[in-house]
Write an enzyme that holds these catalytic residues in place. Structure first.
Site, PDB file in Angstrom:
ATOM      1  N   GLY A   1      -0.938  -1.135  13.545  1.00  0.00           N
ATOM      2  CA  GLY A   1      -1.016  -2.537  13.136  1.00  0.00           C
ATOM      3  C   GLY A   1      -0.185  -2.806  11.894  1.00  0.00           C
TER       4      GLY A   1
ATOM      5  CG  ASP B   1      -3.310   3.803  -1.091  1.00  0.00           C
ATOM      6  OD1 ASP B   1      -3.995   3.590  -2.111  1.00  0.00           O
ATOM      7  OD2 ASP B   1      -3.291   3.013  -0.126  1.00  0.00           O
TER       8      ASP B   1
ATOM      9  CB  SER C   1      -0.937  -0.067   1.201  1.00  0.00           C
ATOM     10  OG  SER C   1      -1.770   1.039   1.248  1.00  0.00           O
TER      11      SER C   1
ATOM     12  CG  ASP D   1      -2.977  -0.696  -2.016  1.00  0.00           C
ATOM     13  OD1 ASP D   1      -2.995   0.468  -1.589  1.00  0.00           O
ATOM     14  OD2 ASP D   1      -3.494  -1.647  -1.393  1.00  0.00           O
TER      15      ASP D   1
ATOM     16  CD  GLU E   1      -9.101   3.027   8.081  1.00  0.00           C
ATOM     17  OE1 GLU E   1      -8.914   2.449   9.153  1.00  0.00           O
ATOM     18  OE2 GLU E   1      -8.319   2.938   7.118  1.00  0.00           O
ATOM     19  CB  ALA E   2      -9.463  10.514   8.920  1.00  0.00           C
ATOM     20  CG  ASN E   3      -6.622   6.345   5.937  1.00  0.00           C
ATOM     21  OD1 ASN E   3      -7.540   5.975   5.227  1.00  0.00           O
ATOM     22  ND2 ASN E   3      -6.087   5.563   6.866  1.00  0.00           N
TER      23      ASN E   3
ATOM     24  CG  ASP F   1      -6.455   0.320  -0.477  1.00  0.00           C
ATOM     25  OD1 ASP F   1      -5.665   1.275  -0.329  1.00  0.00           O
ATOM     26  OD2 ASP F   1      -6.347  -0.761   0.157  1.00  0.00           O
TER      27      ASP F   1
HETATM   28  C1  LIG Z   1      -3.870   6.253  11.279  1.00  0.00           C
HETATM   29  C2  LIG Z   1      -3.951   5.485  10.017  1.00  0.00           C
HETATM   30  O1  LIG Z   1      -4.118   6.085   8.959  1.00  0.00           O
HETATM   31  N1  LIG Z   1      -3.844   4.141  10.114  1.00  0.00           N
HETATM   32  C3  LIG Z   1      -3.885   3.281   8.930  1.00  0.00           C
HETATM   33  C4  LIG Z   1      -2.826   2.219   8.989  1.00  0.00           C
HETATM   34  O2  LIG Z   1      -3.087   1.393  10.107  1.00  0.00           O
HETATM   35  P1  LIG Z   1      -2.234   1.399  11.462  1.00  0.00           P
HETATM   36  O3  LIG Z   1      -2.763   0.211  12.223  1.00  0.00           O
HETATM   37  O4  LIG Z   1      -2.546   2.731  12.109  1.00  0.00           O
HETATM   38  O5  LIG Z   1      -0.808   1.306  11.076  1.00  0.00           O
HETATM   39  O6  LIG Z   1      -2.889   1.417   7.819  1.00  0.00           O
HETATM   40  C5  LIG Z   1      -4.130   0.688   7.699  1.00  0.00           C
HETATM   41  C6  LIG Z   1      -4.037  -0.187   6.468  1.00  0.00           C
HETATM   42  O7  LIG Z   1      -3.893   0.557   5.314  1.00  0.00           O
HETATM   43  C7  LIG Z   1      -5.288   1.668   7.642  1.00  0.00           C
HETATM   44  O8  LIG Z   1      -6.473   0.937   7.598  1.00  0.00           O
HETATM   45  C8  LIG Z   1      -5.238   2.591   8.857  1.00  0.00           C
HETATM   46  O9  LIG Z   1      -6.225   3.565   8.783  1.00  0.00           O
HETATM   47 MG   LIG Z   2      -3.764   1.086   0.338  1.00  0.00          MG
END
Ligand SMILES: CC(=O)N[C@H]1[C@@H](OP(=O)(O)O)O[C@H](CO)[C@@H](O)[C@@H]1O
Ligand SMILES: [Mg+2]
Length: 522
Positions: free
Chosen positions: A491, A270, A65, A272, A363-365, A274
């Site tokens: 994660g 991003d 990703s 990949d 998600e905010a992202n 998604d």
């Molecule tokens: C704050 C943030 O943007 N965290 C991301 C990131 O996860 P983390 O568990 O925070 O590393 O990667 C995930 C997979 O792409 C996405 O689902 C998630 O929203």
């Molecule tokens: Mg992605």
């Protein structure tokens, strides 16, 4: 079980010593050079999953990703395009780390009562990283121990999800990349025709130098006109570097190579494809339109269509703790749509969204989609419209269920849904940005000795371990107007994330920095 094949094949994919692999928020993710054995083993697991489900088609996607170019990753996709169920994640982790792989496979087969003869097809896709082709071969090697592999080469992650679903459910679409393109472009063209819009949908997209770039080029045909920047997939060192949705969201600034005209909408995918975010500039000001905004735009657009179509439906918006506080307030108070919170990771949001007739999750992202229940689709199809306006709204809703990827967040289909929502409502990007004003917010990454020591509750908004830390965060937060901050382990990366927001940018930065300081002893 063909133990000979298993042992011969696994001997070709030796596990590196001293590395522990964890199936996290989005599968396994680490340096691509360490992943050969893990991807091979995931291939074996995917074919066992297929066997367990009586031969249904399963997916394997090779991608990391938005991570840097040297990383890679792998995840398994279930028959309807959902993520591997959480009950199987420990199997993935165990097999990836096993020193007695063949025995552990045998135990899994016995424990889950799997008839390996039932193993069917596993479809495989990859992003554009340097290590992806060799990892794809490792996946195929693993899959072919028990099942059959079909490689689609380079794909976006959502295209792979689409392919898995369409292999199992032919009504969903043709099981090919071309089928995906036809379904997407067809729905866009039909919606434009319904609303008598002659001009094509036009936008410039920063593709993060990732797989979204060639896929967008494939789709850019009448009535879609896309200019792609950051489309260098041949130079493997530039993926996600100073560009892409994650860079733009985290740094809240323009990506490289986008030279915007003021008050005009731009977008970033991003690596990949998604996730998608949007933005515009106004003089020296940069305005980000993130996943929270996409959710509110699409939910209010769909709500209007429901009213025009005279259809009752239960709609909900699903957010995570990273959603801006003012977006939540806007949804609850102005749009009057219920909001639910889940832990981070689309698998959590997706499941919650399935509880609604229309579940809007982002998600905010910028990772998210809109799910329409089968019941709702049925009632849209059965409804007899009593006016042309009603009929147009009904047809548009049905076409949105075709356009918007029903399996997972999809930059491409989200991009078109947003452009259509704006165009049909005659809404400019500036209008969209004025729906609500975001609270200043900041995201920090802190390196700690053991991120697994950080345990959370309440949709990750509160820490339960290490003991006593949450009380200290609460005490800091209380001193700031509209202050909010939380800490959770990533994660996908070996770090702990800190989020802060407050009424002013200075307060937000100060609050975040103080919470980061609290983590120093850990
Ligand atoms: C704050 C943030 O943007 N965290 C991301 C990131 O996860 P983390 O568990 O925070 O590393 O990667 C995930 C997979 O792409 C996405 O689902 C998630 O929203
Ligand atoms: Mg992605």
């Amino acid at each position: 079980m063909s133990t000979d094949t298993l042992s011969a094949a696994s001997a070709r994919h030796q596990k590196p010593s001293k590395t522990t692999f964890t199936y996290g928020t989005a599968g396994f993710r680490t340096l691509g050079s360490l992943l050969d054995s893990t991807v091979f083993r995931v291939g074996v697991l995917a074919s066992l999953r297929s066997a367990k489900l009586g031969g249904k088609t399963i997916g394997v996607m090779i991608t990391a990703s938005h991570n840097p170019p040297q990383d890679n990753g792998v995840k398994v996709v279930d028959p309807l395009g959902e993520m591997l169920p959480q009950t199987w994640e420990p199997y993935a982790t165990q097999l990836a780390n096993s020193d007695n792989f063949e025995d552990d496979v045998r135990d899994l087969v016995a424990g889950e009562n799997i008839d390996v003869e039932q193993a069917g097809l596993v479809v495989v896709g990859m992003d554009t990283r340097e290590t992806s082709p060799q990892l794809l071969r490792a996946a195929v090697d693993g899959i072919e121990v028990f099942g059959r592999a079909k490689s689609f080469g380079e794909l976006t992650t959502p295209q792979l999800h689409y392919l898995v679903r369409s292999h199992n459910d032919p009504a969903f679409g043709e099981p090919s990349e071309d089928g995906y393109n036809k379904k997407t472009v067809g729905a866009v063209a039909e919606i434009l025709r319904l609303w008598n819009i002659q001009d094509p949908l036009e936008i410039t997209v920063d593709a993060a130098n990732g797989v979204g770039a060639p896929k967008l080029h494939n789709l850019s045909r009448d009535p879609i006109k896309i200019t792609v920047v950051n489309d260098s997939t041949h130079d493997k060192s530039v993926l996600n570097v100073e560009c892409g949705a994650d860079y733009v969201k985290t740094n809240q600034k323009l990506p490289a190579n986008v030279r915007p005209r003021d008050r005009q909408l731009y977008s970033s995918f991003d690596g990949d494809a998604d996730r998608v975010v949007f933005y515009y500039t106004d003089g020296s000001l940069f305005h980000l339109l993130d996943g929270d905004r996409i959710a509110t735009l699409l939910a209010s657009f769909i709500d209007k269509l429901l009213q025009q179509a005279k259809v009752q439906a239960k709609m909900g918006i699903i957010q995570t703790a990273y959603a801006n506080g003012n977006s939540t307030k806007y949804v609850q108070e102005t749009l009057q749509i219920p909001v639910d919170f889940t832990p981070t990771g689309v698998k959590h949001l997706h499941h919650k969204a399935q509880e609604y007739d229309i579940g809007v999750y982002f998600e905010a992202n910028g990772h998210g989609t809109v799910l329409f229940s089968d019941n709702l689709i049925k009632s849209l199809k059965n409804k007899q419209p009593s006016s042309p306006e009603e009929e147009r709204a009904l047809k548009t809703l049905l076409l949105l269920t075709e356009l918007i990827n029903q399996t997972v967040g999809d930059s491409i289909s989200d991009l078109f849904a947003v452009l259509l929502a704006l165009r049909i409502q005659n809404k400019t990007c500036v209008d969209w940005g004025r729906d609500y004003i975001e609270l200043p917010n900041k995201l920090f990454k802190v390196l700690v000795k053991d991120r697994f020591a950080f345990k959370t509750a309440d949709a990750e908004r509160r820490l339960v371990e290490p003991a006593g830390l949450q009380a200290k965060i609460d005490a800091l937060v209380a001193a700031y107007t509209r202050g909010r901050s939380f800490v959770r382990a990533s994660g996908t990366e070996n770090a702990v994330r800190v989020y802060s927001e407050a009424a002013s940018a200075a307060d937000c930065a100060e609050l975040g920095a103080r919470v980061c300081q609290l983590l120093e002893p850990y």
